[in-house]
Design an enzyme around this catalytic site. Structure first.
Site, PDB file in Angstrom:
ATOM      1  N   HIS A 251      32.976  39.927  36.949  1.00 44.85           N
ATOM      2  CA  HIS A 251      33.521  38.753  36.276  1.00 44.85           C
ATOM      3  C   HIS A 251      34.288  37.936  37.305  1.00 44.85           C
ATOM      4  O   HIS A 251      35.214  38.427  37.947  1.00 44.85           O
ATOM      5  CB  HIS A 251      34.448  39.149  35.126  1.00 44.85           C
ATOM      6  CG  HIS A 251      34.969  37.958  34.371  1.00 44.85           C
ATOM      7  ND1 HIS A 251      34.347  37.454  33.236  1.00 44.85           N
ATOM      8  CD2 HIS A 251      36.041  37.153  34.594  1.00 44.85           C
ATOM      9  CE1 HIS A 251      35.015  36.407  32.798  1.00 44.85           C
ATOM     10  NE2 HIS A 251      36.049  36.207  33.599  1.00 44.85           N
ATOM     11  N   CYS A 252      33.899  36.685  37.466  1.00 48.98           N
ATOM     12  CA  CYS A 252      34.499  35.827  38.490  1.00 48.98           C
ATOM     13  C   CYS A 252      35.468  34.845  37.839  1.00 48.98           C
ATOM     14  O   CYS A 252      35.042  33.962  37.084  1.00 48.98           O
ATOM     15  CB  CYS A 252      33.413  35.055  39.245  1.00 48.98           C
ATOM     16  SG  CYS A 252      34.068  34.001  40.560  1.00 48.98           S
ATOM     17  N   PRO A 253      36.783  34.966  38.087  1.00 50.37           N
ATOM     18  CA  PRO A 253      37.733  34.015  37.500  1.00 50.37           C
ATOM     19  C   PRO A 253      37.569  32.602  38.037  1.00 50.37           C
ATOM     20  O   PRO A 253      37.926  31.633  37.364  1.00 50.37           O
ATOM     21  CB  PRO A 253      39.099  34.604  37.872  1.00 50.37           C
ATOM     22  CG  PRO A 253      38.841  35.446  39.067  1.00 50.37           C
ATOM     23  CD  PRO A 253      37.447  35.987  38.903  1.00 50.37           C
TER      24      PRO A 253
END
Length: 363
Positions: free
Chosen positions: A190-192
């Site tokens: 998951h890439c913020p």
């Protein structure tokens, strides 16, 4: 159970026994909350003490559970908003990229046009704008394209396990994202900075964005190197007596160039390392999550005299063709070096196909 784990559990028991009288003395609402935490902690402790599967790994995972909870909730607080364009990290990327573009168009490009030969000016204009288009296109597609979720209803798709949180079958390479609270096909992480998971349908956009952003930062850093050295030398003379006769515009120019060079050089190093790491994973036919799983499985099989083989590794060259969706030689130009919104191979549910076949469809 190892001696260290037994000592830790014994200390936890003594601590909980010491806290019990404090919880019983007060009957206010905060004490009720503490009582619930006491019961929950007691349940966790008993699950560790009376489980045959308890070992040092389980104890360490239990200790790190609050850390995972804190990271997940902070990421949700910063990241999960109705629109990805309102997300904090996405806005930060847009603001920093826009500031670099403003400095390039106002400071660097006029200097290049006025002092460089014509052929170099044309190269800078063509390469710079091509790189910019590729960055903007792939970043937009990465944040707006869903990574893909498995079917929520029962179907004939083969699965390898059940998701304990979604209570649905999980196909191969599918993992549950605690931030998005859903299962993601071929989940990488998951890439913020995207406010989105990197999965089957947007993995190519994510990697291409990282690659072209790194190339763009290296280009800006190298192009402004001489201007940075001159600006740095000029700033060192600001506090001389008498001060140099620099105008306000010249001082803004100097500080802008230094900001540009420091920012692009830092991002080039940091993002370049991340891009190189993902390039290695792609070459091996792995995702970030599968890297840890495959390493663990390799060690396990090695202990019993067997060799682990990654079933999703089709060869170095074919792995890159699968990622970029390349079928013919011309696709390296039209689908890799130019903006392209084509989808990936397969549906992300089945992986029993080989890139040796011309159509690359599921068998």
């Amino acid at each position: 159970m190892p001696c260290g784990s037994w000592s830790f559990l014994r200390a936890m028991r003594l601590l909980l026994r010491w806290l019990r009288p404090c919880l019983k003395q007060s009957r206010s609402k905060p004490s009720k909350r503490l009582g619930e935490l006491w019961l929950y902690s007691k349940l966790l402790l008993r699950s560790l003490c009376y489980s045959e599967l308890t070992n040092s790994d389980v104890v360490i995972d239990s200790l790190f559970e609050p850390v995972y909870w804190l990271v997940d909730n902070l990421t949700r607080w910063f990241g999960v908003l109705p629109s990805p364009l309102l997300q904090v990290f996405v806005c930060l990327v847009i603001i920093l990229t826009s500031s670099v573009l403003i400095i390039v168009y106002c400071c660097v490009l006029p200097t290049v046009i006025s002092s460089y030969p014509t052929h170099w000016v044309m190269w800078h204009l063509c390469y710079g704008h091509w790189n910019l288009v590729m960055i903007v296109f792939h970043y937009y597609k990465a944040i707006t394209t869903s990574p893909g979720q498995p079917p929520q209803v029962k179907c004939d798709t083969p699965s390898v396990s059940m998701c304990k949180k979604c209570i649905i079958p999980k196909p191969a390479r599918t993992h549950h994202c605690s931030i998005c609270d859903s299962c993601v096909l071929k989940m990488d992480h998951h890439c913020p900075w995207l406010n989105n998971c990197v999965g089957h349908f947007n993995h190519r956009y994510f990697f291409s964005f990282c690659l072209f952003m790194t190339m763009g930062c290296i280009y800006c850093s190298l192009s402004s190197r001489d201007m940075f050295l001159n600006a740095y030398s000029a700033i060192e003379t600001y506090y001389q007596t008498p001060p140099p006769p620099f105008t306000f515009k010249e001082k803004v120019f100097h500080k802008s160039i230094i900001y540009l060079w420091v920012l692009t050089s830092s991002v080039a190093i940091a993002l370049g390392g991340l891009t190189l790491w993902h390039a290695i994973l792609i070459t091996r036919g792995e995702t970030s999550i599968e890297r840890h799983i495959n390493n663990k499985e390799t060690r396990r099989l090695k202990e019993i005299g067997k060799v682990f083989r990654n079933p999703h590794n089709f060869g170095k060259y074919n792995n890159w063709k699968v990622l970029f969706g390349v079928k013919t030689r011309g696709h390296w130009l039209t689908r890799v070096l130019l903006p392209s919104g084509h989808g990936p191979y397969g549906d992300g549910l089945t992986w029993d196909w080989s890139p040796q076949r011309r159509d690359l469809l599921a068998i």
